[in-house]
Design an enzyme around this catalytic site. Structure first.
Site, PDB file in Angstrom:
ATOM      1  NE  ARG A 124      46.064  18.047  48.350  1.00 45.30           N
ATOM      2  CZ  ARG A 124      46.165  19.148  49.093  1.00 45.30           C
ATOM      3  NH1 ARG A 124      45.357  20.171  48.886  1.00 45.30           N
ATOM      4  NH2 ARG A 124      47.070  19.223  50.053  1.00 45.30           N
ATOM      5  CE  LYS A 174      57.908  16.484  49.300  1.00 38.08           C
ATOM      6  NZ  LYS A 174      56.868  17.252  50.024  1.00 38.08           N
TER       7      LYS A 174
END
Length: 516
Positions: free
Chosen positions: A364, A290
């Site tokens: 996910r 990130k």
């Protein structure tokens, strides 16, 4: 936690630090003059019926969240009256909305940090109102300061931001202490709020103290306390079982991943629910790191697992006649020489292979393994909760979460449960044309698809790992799970506990045979 009591005492004679009343913008007059809400008649009478005028002189408008303090009238044992705004006065014969009362109680409780006892003379028309006011008090009084110091020593108890301890006791005036419905409403408020606040604590705990193993230990302790069966799969068990998604996400961290299964069962249950929570205790993004400014609050990436944990414990404490299983998919997503790389292919617990195109789309992956594990037990319905996509924040903002489902009726039922619980949510679609974007030349599916509609793409990915003929809903709580702005209503800064009350409400509806 703040103690809740029901009281039939009159406001003037009650010993307390403050009397809380509600005020609203008048609907009957064109000028919208201030009106004193029901429940505060004795207080208004002590001001010779001029309380509204006095408050207007002090600048009160009745707007939601507004707090005005003034000296109590002569003869009152409480020294202060706290008037909290309720917004517009409801139509004739209509009561105040439950969420309005909940928020008002929360605002007042936070404003009374440091007080030992406050009497709440807010509108209570029935036991349900007592429950929502009690819930608002307990959630609004919350604070998390266990890492701060006072007088050079670490605090042994949570204190508010201003250094004052949370409100110690709230007496709800107009309540009926001997009435079974009122008592049940207060007991429910206490159980759900205490567990929701525990979820907030978990979200707020820094990742150096809350890694997957530590989270699993918290779950084990709570399970033992409340008679919940617990199973914890560590790295060896996950490897043996073939949980490639959870292992792949946790591969780059020195703190190994865990899959925690919490099982609450009722001998009278006819329905079973599975709740699945994303539990990334810290998300650096992995190799797909990130950028600066996007990782400082990533301790909150386990908020879905915290919500599931709190909901299962709440169901046990309430003795709901429904079987509820919680799956906490716990991992820390870090970059290292052993981390999963973009381009790697993972074999999931279901047997499907996933090409990892972006290691920051890790939630996910852990959810996929847990969803398939939950599906093997053939529950009547599955709900997963996750801080999954920034795309959902772009779509719905920071206070509303999205609901996706493989069953329109079930999606509507979950949405209605969220509304009843007072949690802003919105139904979202799963457009079939977006599925093609996840086609992979190497594996069965890729973990990324089209950029536009990224939150919906994530939902479509998860749907691939839900068993056949099982109603499933996906709650993307990326926006409301962590409040980076100032507190509002009963919502504090930091972890919010979003989705706990929705899950509990779904469990209650299932227990009553009323879940669509």
């Amino acid at each position: 936690m703040t103690a809740l009591t029901l009281s039939t005492a009159a406001a003037p004679g009650l010993r307390a630090d403050a009397i809380v009343i509600g005020v609203a913008k008048g609907a009957a007059s064109r000028s919208g003059n201030l009106v004193v809400a029901p429940g505060a008649e004795a207080v208004d009478k002590a001001y010779d019926g001029r309380l509204a005028g006095v408050l207007e002189t002090l600048g009160a408008s009745g707007a939601e969240g507004e707090v005005t303090k003034l000296p109590a009238p002569s003869g009152f044992k409480a020294p202060v009256v706290v008037a909290v705004g309720l917004g517009a006065e409801p139509e004739k014969d209509a009561g105040f909305d439950a969420e309005v009362l909940r928020r008002a109680a929360g605002v007042a409780a936070r404003a009374l940090a440091g007080a030992k006892k406050a009497a709440f003379a807010l509108p209570l028309t029935d036991a349900a109102d007592a429950g929502v006011v009690g819930e608002g008090v307990l959630l609004g009084a919350y604070s998390f300061d266990v890492y701060k110091e006072a007088g050079g020593q670490a605090q042994g108890a949570a204190k508010a931001k201003n250094g004052k301890a949370p409100l110690a006791e709230a007496a709800l005036l107009g309540g009926k202490p001997r009435d079974k419905a009122y008592k049940a409403a207060i007991e429910r408020a206490a159980a759900v709020s205490e567990e929701l606040n525990r979820a907030r604590d978990l979200v707020n705990t820094p990742p150096n103290d809350l890694n997957p193993e530590a989270f699993a230990a918290v779950a084990q302790a709570a399970a033992k306390e409340h008679g919940i069966k617990v199973q914890v799969l560590d790295e060896k068990a996950l490897t043996k079982g073939g949980y490639g998604g959870i292992l792949g996400v946790g591969a780059g961290s020195a703190a190994g991943p865990r899959l925690v299964k919490l099982s609450y069962t009722s001998s009278k249950a006819t329905k079973s629910l599975a709740f699945v929570g994303k539990g990334i205790t810290y998300d650096s993004g992995g190799i797909s790191l990130k950028p600066a400014g996007h990782n400082e609050t990533m301790k909150c990436d386990m908020a879905g697992a915290a919500a599931v944990f709190a909901a299962v414990v709440s169901a046990a404490r309430l003795g709901l006649e429904v079987n509820v299983t919680g799956w906490l998919a716990l991992a820390e997503n870090m970059p290292s020489g052993s981390a999963t790389r973009p381009g790697d292919v993972l074999r999931m617990y279901s047997g499907k292979t996933v090409e990892v195109l972006n290691t920051d789309a890790e939630g996910r992956l852990v959810l996929a393994d847990a969803l398939w594990a939950a599906s093997q037990e053939k529950p009547d319905a599955i709900i997963d909760v996750a801080t999954l996509t920034g795309a959902m924040m772009l779509a719905l903002g920071s206070r509303t979460y999205g609901i996706m489902s493989n069953d329109d009726a079930f999606r509507s039922a979950v949405h209605e449960a969220a509304e009843e619980a007072g949690e802003p949510a919105w139904p979202m679609p799963l457009p079939e044309h977006l599925r093609k974007g996840m086609d992979s030349p190497t594996a069965d599916i890729a973990n990324m698809g089209e950029r536009m509609g990224g939150g919906l793409v994530a939902g479509l990915f998860l749907r691939e790992f839900v068993g056949e003929d099982i109603a499933w809903a996906h709650l993307d709580i990326a926006g409301p799970a962590f409040n980076e702005s100032g507190p509002f209503g009963y919502t504090p800064k930091g972890g919010t506990g979003t989705a706990v009350r929705t899950l509990v409400r779904v469990a209650e509806l299932a227990a009553a045979g009323e879940l669509g």
